[in-house]
Design an enzyme around this catalytic site. Structure first.
Site, PDB file in Angstrom:
ATOM      1  N   HIS A   1       0.859  -1.198   0.000  1.00 42.09           N
ATOM      2  CA  HIS A   1       0.000   0.000   0.000  1.00 42.09           C
ATOM      3  C   HIS A   1       0.891   1.243   0.000  1.00 42.09           C
ATOM      4  O   HIS A   1       1.722   1.395  -0.872  1.00 42.09           O
ATOM      5  CB  HIS A   1      -0.948  -0.098   1.205  1.00 42.09           C
TER       6      HIS A   1
ATOM      7  N   HIS B   1      -2.224  -2.468  -9.461  1.00 36.28           N
ATOM      8  CA  HIS B   1      -3.197  -1.797  -8.603  1.00 36.28           C
ATOM      9  C   HIS B   1      -4.457  -2.636  -8.545  1.00 36.28           C
ATOM     10  O   HIS B   1      -4.843  -3.241  -9.548  1.00 36.28           O
ATOM     11  CB  HIS B   1      -3.534  -0.404  -9.166  1.00 36.28           C
TER      12      HIS B   1
ATOM     13  N   ASP C   1       2.762   5.430  -6.771  1.00 32.34           N
ATOM     14  CA  ASP C   1       4.001   5.379  -5.986  1.00 32.34           C
ATOM     15  C   ASP C   1       5.250   5.278  -6.843  1.00 32.34           C
ATOM     16  O   ASP C   1       6.364   5.383  -6.335  1.00 32.34           O
ATOM     17  CB  ASP C   1       3.950   4.169  -5.040  1.00 32.34           C
TER      18      ASP C   1
HETATM   19  C1  SDX Z   1      -1.377   2.093  -3.359  1.00 32.99           C
HETATM   20  O1  SDX Z   1      -6.122   0.754  -3.241  1.00 32.99           O
HETATM   21  C2  SDX Z   1      -5.627   1.940  -3.493  1.00 32.99           C
HETATM   22  O2  SDX Z   1      -6.266   2.814  -4.010  1.00 32.99           O
HETATM   23  C3  SDX Z   1      -4.174   2.105  -3.052  1.00 32.99           C
HETATM   24  C4  SDX Z   1      -3.514   3.415  -3.476  1.00 32.99           C
HETATM   25  C5  SDX Z   1      -4.120   4.608  -2.775  1.00 32.99           C
HETATM   26  O3  SDX Z   1      -3.968   5.731  -3.301  1.00 32.99           O
HETATM   27  O4  SDX Z   1      -4.638   4.427  -1.622  1.00 32.99           O
HETATM   28  O5  SDX Z   1      -3.648   3.598  -4.888  1.00 32.99           O
HETATM   29  C6  SDX Z   1      -2.024   3.419  -3.124  1.00 32.99           C
HETATM   30  O6  SDX Z   1      -1.343   1.282  -2.466  1.00 32.99           O
HETATM   31  C7  SDX Z   1      -0.868   1.779  -4.745  1.00 32.99           C
HETATM   32  C8  SDX Z   1      -0.279   0.325  -4.851  1.00 32.99           C
HETATM   33  C9  SDX Z   1       1.153   0.383  -4.300  1.00 32.99           C
HETATM   34  N1  SDX Z   1       1.683  -1.003  -4.202  1.00 32.99           N
HETATM   35  C10 SDX Z   1       2.703  -1.422  -4.990  1.00 32.99           C
HETATM   36  O7  SDX Z   1       3.184  -0.761  -5.918  1.00 32.99           O
HETATM   37  C11 SDX Z   1       3.230  -2.809  -4.616  1.00 32.99           C
HETATM   38  C12 SDX Z   1       3.347  -3.665  -5.874  1.00 32.99           C
HETATM   39  N2  SDX Z   1       1.985  -3.991  -6.352  1.00 32.99           N
HETATM   40  C13 SDX Z   1       1.399  -5.252  -5.935  1.00 32.99           C
HETATM   41  O8  SDX Z   1       1.753  -5.674  -4.655  1.00 32.99           O
HETATM   42  C14 SDX Z   1      -0.079  -5.389  -6.324  1.00 32.99           C
HETATM   43  O9  SDX Z   1      -0.168  -4.978  -7.617  1.00 32.99           O
HETATM   44  C15 SDX Z   1      -1.139  -4.678  -5.503  1.00 32.99           C
HETATM   45  C16 SDX Z   1      -1.030  -4.988  -4.058  1.00 32.99           C
HETATM   46  C17 SDX Z   1      -1.046  -3.208  -5.720  1.00 32.99           C
HETATM   47  C18 SDX Z   1      -2.500  -5.159  -6.013  1.00 32.99           C
HETATM   48  O10 SDX Z   1      -2.650  -6.472  -5.628  1.00 32.99           O
HETATM   49  P1  SDX Z   1      -3.905  -7.344  -6.104  1.00 32.99           P
HETATM   50  O11 SDX Z   1      -5.002  -6.509  -6.638  1.00 32.99           O
HETATM   51  O12 SDX Z   1      -4.234  -8.292  -4.990  1.00 32.99           O
HETATM   52  O13 SDX Z   1      -3.356  -8.082  -7.360  1.00 32.99           O
HETATM   53  P2  SDX Z   1      -2.699  -9.486  -7.318  1.00 32.99           P
HETATM   54  O14 SDX Z   1      -1.611  -9.504  -6.288  1.00 32.99           O
HETATM   55  O15 SDX Z   1      -3.783 -10.508  -7.251  1.00 32.99           O
HETATM   56  O16 SDX Z   1      -1.975  -9.529  -8.757  1.00 32.99           O
HETATM   57  C19 SDX Z   1      -2.618 -10.085  -9.881  1.00 32.99           C
HETATM   58  C20 SDX Z   1      -1.492 -10.772 -10.647  1.00 32.99           C
HETATM   59  C21 SDX Z   1      -0.754 -11.826  -9.826  1.00 32.99           C
HETATM   60  O17 SDX Z   1      -0.195 -12.756 -10.747  1.00 32.99           O
HETATM   61  P3  SDX Z   1      -1.000 -14.157 -11.056  1.00 32.99           P
HETATM   62  O18 SDX Z   1      -1.295 -14.787  -9.697  1.00 32.99           O
HETATM   63  O19 SDX Z   1      -2.254 -13.731 -11.778  1.00 32.99           O
HETATM   64  O20 SDX Z   1      -0.065 -14.972 -11.892  1.00 32.99           O
HETATM   65  O21 SDX Z   1      -0.467  -9.807 -11.003  1.00 32.99           O
HETATM   66  C22 SDX Z   1       0.753 -10.127 -10.334  1.00 32.99           C
HETATM   67  C23 SDX Z   1       0.418 -11.090  -9.217  1.00 32.99           C
HETATM   68  O22 SDX Z   1       1.505 -11.946  -8.947  1.00 32.99           O
HETATM   69  N3  SDX Z   1       1.294  -8.862  -9.844  1.00 32.99           N
HETATM   70  C24 SDX Z   1       2.577  -8.504  -9.931  1.00 32.99           C
HETATM   71  C25 SDX Z   1       2.626  -7.211  -9.397  1.00 32.99           C
HETATM   72  N4  SDX Z   1       1.406  -6.833  -8.987  1.00 32.99           N
HETATM   73  C26 SDX Z   1       0.581  -7.868  -9.265  1.00 32.99           C
HETATM   74  N5  SDX Z   1       3.666  -9.137 -10.413  1.00 32.99           N
HETATM   75  C27 SDX Z   1       4.837  -8.458 -10.348  1.00 32.99           C
HETATM   76  N6  SDX Z   1       4.970  -7.194  -9.848  1.00 32.99           N
HETATM   77  C28 SDX Z   1       3.885  -6.547  -9.357  1.00 32.99           C
HETATM   78  N7  SDX Z   1       4.005  -5.307  -8.878  1.00 32.99           N
END
Ligand code: SDX
Length: 425
Positions: A266, A307, A365
């Protein structure tokens, strides 16, 4: 409000279950599943991927189209034409202020920027190298110890006073965290400076000489505050609403939001992005890290990408990228190596099928950390600045919750543990 119906047939239940369907002013319709409990059923939605936990009028996001509206105004237009305090007013009141309202709002905030002198003693209990988010969780929660005069959550005026106190004091506490970490004296806020200017002055000024923040850096800081101000029902805002539903005081609720924001998935992602870019260190090592990000067995993720809602570019990331280019050019550091790595990462991620298929775009971010680093803010302070920025969003949602009839939030579960059994004789 229900203008449509859904009918659910469930094996073992004779009659179809009729559920009301509501339409908002924007976004998907919602199915009211509350009648299910009367049928002995719960819904199941780990991570709340498809659950509307509340009705809200504050912010709207369209993840497919990359749209973010505050009070109906697109974030791009607010970033170009507004400023952070004006957006704070918009989030709290639902309308943009006129010139007189804006002046009055800004003056009230200025009058609340100092913290009780006793607060400075809290810092002495922390090591100088304590993570500033740990200090912020503690100090913001402790603010409730000083304001017994305005903690009646059912009193709209008390809620307004708390909103002003929190928006005003977050920069002061944030700067105190930084000053404490470098062993410099705390700087008092100054009422002759704008909100972002004042923050930079409390961060980088000293009692030894006049410090005048550069207007370009102050504008960039204000825009970073503005871009992070609110984002609908994200993890930390949902935490604040849930904490608020128990009747906890606003300072404790905002402290719970700060704690939830800290996670690297997050708000902690901005700090994690910089640490990742520094870990990659060289453009030649990017392919290795891209492969690691794609490997389901490897916990490494490309921080700043992906996201829960945006399946398109995060509109804030576009504005942040433009601001990043402006600030680095202004500072004469546009050949910043980390920026080169970031831009190369973005280019690869936007072409690589793994990221394209999963619609993993840069989020808010991804670029903010590079700007903050260029401004001279240490990486450990990045999430503190996100928390400072998100305060009007948190407090607006907390206030919205308490402004209409409400009940304590209490999710249920799918239980798969042991069935009833007797204690061994
Ligand atoms: C913020 O919610 C909000 O609005 C938050 C925010 C706000 O203003 O409040 O926008 C601020 O928190 C932005 C997000 C910051 N986080 C990051 O940058 C961390 C990296 N991102 C991930 O951890 C992830 O993308 C999340 C946590 C942001 C979202 O997670 P989800 O929706 O649970 O998605 P997921 O983990 O289920 O991913 C779907 C797929 C998966 O692969 P498969 O299982 O389908 O094979 O995408 C992959 C994940 O492994 N994946 C990534 C990835 N993000 C998702 N793979 C590599 N790198 C990534 N960053």
């Amino acid at each position: 409000m229900a203008d449509k119906k859904a009918r659910l047939t469930v094996d073992g239940i004779e009659e179809a279950i009729e559920l009301p369907v509501y339409s908002g002013t924007e976004g998907p319709d919602v199915i009211d599943v509350r009648p299910l409990t009367g049928k002995g059923l719960f819904t199941y939605d780990p991570g709340f991927v498809s659950t509307a936990a509340c009705e809200s009028k504050i912010t709207y996001i369209d993840g497919e189209k990359g749209i973010l509206l505050h009070g109906g105004y697109p974030i791009e237009q607010l970033a170009d034409n507004s400023d952070y305090l004006e957006v704070c007013y918009l989030l709290l009141n639902g309308e943009l202020p006129n010139a007189e309202e804006k002046e009055q709002f800004s003056n009230i905030v200025k009058k609340h920027t100092m913290v009780h002198e006793q607060m400075s003693h809290f810092f002495n209990g922390f090591r100088r190298d304590a993570h500033p988010m740990a200090i912020m969780v503690a100090c913001v929660g402790a603010l409730s110890a000083f304001y017994h005069d305005s903690l009646d959550i059912n009193d709209a005026h008390h809620r307004e006073v708390c909103a002003f106190r929190l928006i005003a004091k977050m920069p002061t506490l944030a700067a105190m965290c930084y000053k404490y970490s470098i062993g410099q004296p705390f700087m008092y806020p100054r009422n002759d400076l704008g909100y972002a200017e004042n923050f930079l002055h409390m961060m980088f000024g000293t009692p030894c000489e006049e410090y005048k923040p550069s207007p370009v850096l102050a504008r960039a800081m204000d825009r970073i505050f503005l871009l992070h101000a609110d984002h609908e029902q994200n993890a930390s805002t949902s935490t604040v609403r849930l904490a608020g539903s128990s009747g906890a005081n606003p300072f404790a609720c905002i402290s719970s939001g700060i704690a939830a924001l800290w996670g690297p998935a997050h708000g902690g992602a901005n700090e994690a992005v910089l640490n990742m870019l520094e870990q990659i260190g060289d453009e030649d090592k990017i392919p290795e890290f891209i492969e690691r990000a794609k490997d389901p067995e490897d916990p490494f993720r490309l921080m700043g990408f992906g996201h829960r809602v945006y399946r398109n570019f995060d509109p804030r990331a576009k504005v942040m990228k433009a601001t990043c280019d402006q600030v680095l050019a202004e500072l004469g550091v546009d050949d910043e190596p980390l920026l080169r790595i970031a831009k190369r990462l973005e280019q690869i991620a936007l072409e690589d099928p793994y990221f394209v298929e999963r619609k993993l775009y840069p989020n808010v971010d991804f670029y903010s950390g590079i700007i903050l680093k260029a401004i001279g803010i240490p990486t450990s302070m990045f999430t503190v600045i996100f928390a400072l920025s998100r305060t009007p969003g948190w407090i607006s949602h907390w206030n919205e919750f308490h402004s209409s009839p409400n009940r304590i939030g209490r999710p249920r579960q799918l239980y798969t543990g042991p069935q009833k059994r007797d204690y061994p004789a």
